[in-house]
Design an enzyme around this catalytic site. Structure first.
Site, PDB file in Angstrom:
ATOM      1  N   GLU A 505       0.825  -1.208   0.000  1.00 56.84           N
ATOM      2  CA  GLU A 505       0.000   0.000   0.000  1.00 56.84           C
ATOM      3  C   GLU A 505       0.865   1.266   0.000  1.00 56.84           C
ATOM      4  OE1 GLU A 505      -2.854  -0.194   3.162  1.00 56.84           O
ATOM      5  OE2 GLU A 505      -3.830  -1.979   2.371  1.00 56.84           O
ATOM      6  N   GLU A 598      -4.827  -8.786   1.203  1.00 56.88           N
ATOM      7  CA  GLU A 598      -5.533  -8.457   2.440  1.00 56.88           C
ATOM      8  C   GLU A 598      -7.023  -8.489   2.157  1.00 56.88           C
ATOM      9  OE1 GLU A 598      -4.333  -4.932   4.573  1.00 56.88           O
ATOM     10  OE2 GLU A 598      -2.206  -5.306   4.147  1.00 56.88           O
TER      11      GLU A 598
END
Length: 906
Positions: A505, A598
């Protein structure tokens, strides 16, 4: 005849004596050639209470906003830089990275001088008797106390524990005169953070990134035949992480002694190919280092043994000869064939078989180094339609994300604690681990190899754009290559690792071609170190048409597959909003495997249920909707999520609708310290399938029902102790690996329900509470499959203790994990008990931590008394080093029958 027998006997004795002599000489030679000595014991430790010394790695930006109460998917925007001052030691530390910088013209040159040489703590004569005596691994922060005030110096994001500050570790190491001519290295598996090392007053080097393992050459500074003073400075900034980083020398530390010509650090690379049931080809590359001033002619051989311990030699490369120039490294490469290979693969369908490669170096026929490399033989394919295929068998990824802390033990690595974590996950049906978001302790990968987990190994949570003001974006420009290369080089022989992740991220997702260029640069570094395994970087923002997405082998999506804030229940929230993107990525990259790195980020407090229960299958936590801000609790109906998340039910449906998706890594397997979404005044996360103490939440059984479909199981929630809810609607949900179930209350059927398409739980949302017995019978294909009964209990009357292991080693490291619960007069466990428990231990052992799994409990992990939470408490016990005998744990609480538990230290 008698004389002949005596002669034969004497001859046999002589042969035996000579054999023993040569064996001992061989062992001595082996020890002389390479020794790896653990130096964890007997350190002196001091942490500054106030202002620290000026021996800084570098200047740091000034922070004006310490607020770390940020949603986890907040865009990374920090780009703070400072100008190094004359007092910064960075120029002396940077050369430690040179072995991992491929271009020699970019190697760092050490400046003249010896900074810190006059500082008292690095001097052998300094009196550190008043410092604290400790053994490693050591996390100075985990003992607490927690910061409970508003605007604390360390907030919820980093776990409210005193991780901040500067500390010193000192230890004397004896180097005998017989070691003259050898190279002496210091290997540190992990130091949090900005480690700088002095020996005998000389600045040796260091490594700022707190998660990488690193080596320093002590040889130039050694005093032979004397005690040598080792001093290590650690500096842990506030606002330097999004989760609990730990503090100090939190992994193992080693002294390594070698011949000047030796196998280099992490110097073997073993690749397997052309694998069949009949044979496998093994390619072996060995990096050999010559630390002498002359050319050296070296013979190299690698033998393969059938197992890591006590295996038989089954193959050999044979001797090859290599001439290595003075003060350089050279690579020896060879191939061999292993017949009838025993493949490494995840259980239960496969076995995690391991081999051992033993590389030997000879000079003029004399052994000068011996280096061992465990490895596995396996074939892993990444099919864009079928997913991950291990040894010809499609293997759906049933994975979880794991942070590096061990709950109440903090970041200090402990092998038994890590093994326990993985064991509970394996019982769940988990077969894969994503290491979020940094290199783990090396022993953790030894465990994943041995236990058969598939692993995504990850190195960076941020690049140039940081997520907190003082995180590692400050060092990324100087250290990205060394951190990335050393990460891959250390871990690449582990068969459990199936992919490398070079980013999570990262803020560069947002920067178009500039971010894509960084991704390409890191991808190339990884590929140079390991051409075989695929690479990835996890994306929570980058879309299929953005350049960032094209610079990796595997498409790893964080939450984007099932959509972010896209359902009606999430429409009012601010932040990233994304429609489900599996189809768009699949269309854009038809040749690439897609997985969810995720998923979920569902939230709950174990054993705590709040009403009313949301009607849909996924909702963000808010006050009155799954959340109680005053108590800092989240309902365990397992329907509530972080703002960017989704319930397990929603994730399952999305993945089932897109079967080409290879699987998921749930956020997260265990609760972890720090990042306590949604209540930043708490200490630890709510996102785990398992709580911080290791007790399964209800969600555990929802995942188990999906991940172990052949395991007969059924689970009811909530508990059935609700005297205040008599006559009120109290929904009952059931998780089962069956396909239908019938619910009974006090013997009366409440109806039979069958799972519909894309349904993963059975709900009886209109049940009116009355005390008594709640029973469920699950069916599969029309036949009885499993059943469970829960009952309304009486008040607590007796304590109960249960250990996971009743015998532990007296090595100071082995642990027993003991569960404290309370029973009513009928022997039933009371699920909502909150009693305060006093604990003490007799015998040669100690209680090292306690935890009840409540993220909002800010009592120190070592404090007694300790409250139960939702009926349970964990106590962690170890034996004192070298002390055998009987340990007796005693538990007591007012108005309850006490309990004792015996553990043997052996």
């Amino acid at each position: 005849m008698m004389k002949l027998s005596v002669l034969r006997l004497n001859y046999s004795r002589m042969v035996l004596i000579l054999s023993c002599f040569f064996l001992l000489e061989g062992l001595k030679a082996q020890q002389k050639n390479r020794e790896r000595i653990n130096i964890n014991e007997g350190w002196q430790f001091m942490r500054y209470e106030g202002e620290a010394d000026s021996l800084i790695y570098d200047e740091r930006p000034q922070i004006f906003d310490r607020n770390d109460n940020k949603v986890a998917d907040t865009r990374a925007t920090e780009e703070r830089t400072v100008t190094s001052s004359g007092r910064a030691l960075k120029k002396w530390i940077l050369p430690s990275a040179n072995d991992f910088i491929s271009d020699p013209s970019r190697h760092h040159q050490r400046p003249p001088g010896n900074p810190g040489s006059n500082f008292p703590f690095v001097q052998a004569g300094f009196d550190d008797a008043k410092w604290k005596k400790i053994n490693l691994p050591h996390d100075w922060a985990i003992a607490g106390p927690f910061y409970s005030e508003e605007n604390a110096i360390v907030g919820g994001g980093m776990g409210r524990l005193p991780v901040q500050g500067v500390a010193w570790y000192r230890k004397k190491i004896s180097i005998p005169s017989s070691d003259k001519g050898r190279r002496i290295f210091l290997d540190i598996d992990g130091a949090m953070s900005y480690a700088m090392v002095w020996l005998n007053g000389n600045l040796v080097g260091g490594w700022p990134y707190g998660y990488n393992s690193f080596r320093l050459d002590l040889t130039p500074y050694i005093k032979y035949g004397a005690a040598n003073q080792l001093a290590i400075r650690i500096d842990n900034p506030t606002n330097s992480a999004r989760w609990y980083p730990g503090a100090g020398l939190y992994r193992n530390v080693w002294l390594v002694k070698t011949n000047p010509v030796h196998v280099a650090q992490w110097g073997t690379f073993i690749a397997t190919k052309q694998i069949s049931s009949a044979a496998a080809t093994i390619d072996i590359a060995v990096q050999i280092e010559n630390r002498t001033g002359a050319h050296e002619k070296i013979e190299v051989n690698t033998d393969i043994f059938s197992s890591v311990k006590n295996g038989k030699k089954i193959a050999s490369t044979g001797i090859s000869v290599l001439t290595i120039n003075a003060n350089t490294k050279s690579k020896a490469e060879a191939s061999l064939t292993v017949k009838d290979p025993k493949l490494w693969g995840p259980p239960p369908a496969q076995k995690p078989n391991l081999y051992l490669a033993v590389t030997s170096l000879y000079k003029n026929g004399k052994l000068i180094d011996r280096y061992e490399t465990p490895f596995g033989i396996r074939d892993v394919q990444f099919d864009p339609e079928k997913g991950v295929i291990v040894n010809g068998m499609p293997m759906r990824i049933q994975g979880v994300n794991q942070h590096h802390d061990l709950g109440a033990l903090g970041a200090a690595f402990n092998l038994r604690a890590a093994e326990r974590q993985l064991g509970i996950l394996q019982e769940l049906g988990c077969n894969a681990i994503r290491l979020a978001h940094n290199p783990p302790a090396p022993e953790l990968l030894d465990l994943t190899d041995r236990m058969g987990f598939l692993v995504i190994d990850e190195v960076h949570d941020c690049w140039e754009k940081g997520k907190t003001p003082l995180d590692f974006h400050l060092i990324f420009p100087d250290w990205y290559e060394a951190d990335t290369r050393s990460f891959v080089r250390r871990d690449r022989n582990h068969p459990s690792i199936i992919s490398w992740s070079f980013g999570n991220e990262v803020g560069e997702q947002y920067t178009d071609q500039a971010g894509a260029a960084w991704a390409k640069k890191l991808q190339d570094i990884v590929k140079e170190e390991d051409p075989a395994r695929p690479t990835t970087a996890s994306m929570n923002f980058a879309k299929p048409d953005m350049p960032f997405s094209g610079n990796m082998d595997i498409i790893s999506l964080n939450y984007q597959g099932e959509g972010i804030r896209d359902a009606p229940a999430y429409a009012h929230l601010k932040g990233i909003k994304t429609s489900p993107l599996y189809p768009a990525f699949h269309e854009k990259f038809p040749g690439k495997l897609i997985l969810s790195s995720e998923t979920a980020s569902a939230l709950s407090s174990r054993g705590t249920y709040l009403f009313p229960v949301v009607e849909g299958n996924s909702a963000p936590v808010s006050e009155g909707v799954g959340g109680n801000g005053k108590l800092q609790q989240v309902s365990a109906y397992e329907l509530y999520t972080a703002a960017f998340g989704a319930s397990p039910d929603k994730v399952f449906a999305s993945q089932d609708q897109h079967p080409y998706v290879a699987g998921e890594f749930v956020w997260s397997g265990w609760d972890y310290l720090g990042e306590p979404t949604p209540y930043y005044s708490a200490r630890s996360s709510y996102s785990g399938i398992i709580d911080l103490a290791g007790f399964p939440k209800d969600r555990y059984y929802l995942y188990q029902s999906r991940w172990k479909p052949e395991h007969p199981m059924v689970h009811i929630l909530p508990h059935w102790n609700w005297p205040e809810r008599r006559g009120q609607i109290t929904p009952v949900h059931v998780f089962t690996s069956g396909d239908e179930a019938e619910l009974f209350l006090n013997g009366r059927s409440l109806g039979k329900k069958k799972k519909g398409k894309y349904e993963y739980r059975l709900r009886w949302d209109d049940i009116v509470y009355q005390p008594g017995e709640l029973k469920v019978i699950a069916y599969k294909n029309g036949a009885k499959w499993a059943e469970e009964t829960i009952r309304t209990t009486g008040k607590p009357v007796a304590l109960q203790l249960k250990a996971d292991r009743s015998k532990i080693a007296a090595d100071g490291n082995d642990l027993s994990f003991i569960t404290v619960s309370v029973n009513d007069e009928n022997g039933l466990a009371v699920p909502d008990a909150l009693n305060e428990i006093n604990l003490e231990i007799e015998g040669p052992g100690e209680i090292i931590a306690m935890d009840n799994g409540d993220p909002a409990d800010l009592s120190p992990f070592i404090s007694s008394p300790k409250k139960l939470y939702a009926g349970l408490l964990l106590v962690i016990v170890k034996a004192k080093t070298g002390k055998t005998g009987t340990l007796v744990l005693k538990a007591a609480s007012p108005e309850l029958k006490p309990a004792n538990l015996v553990i043997q230290s052996e």
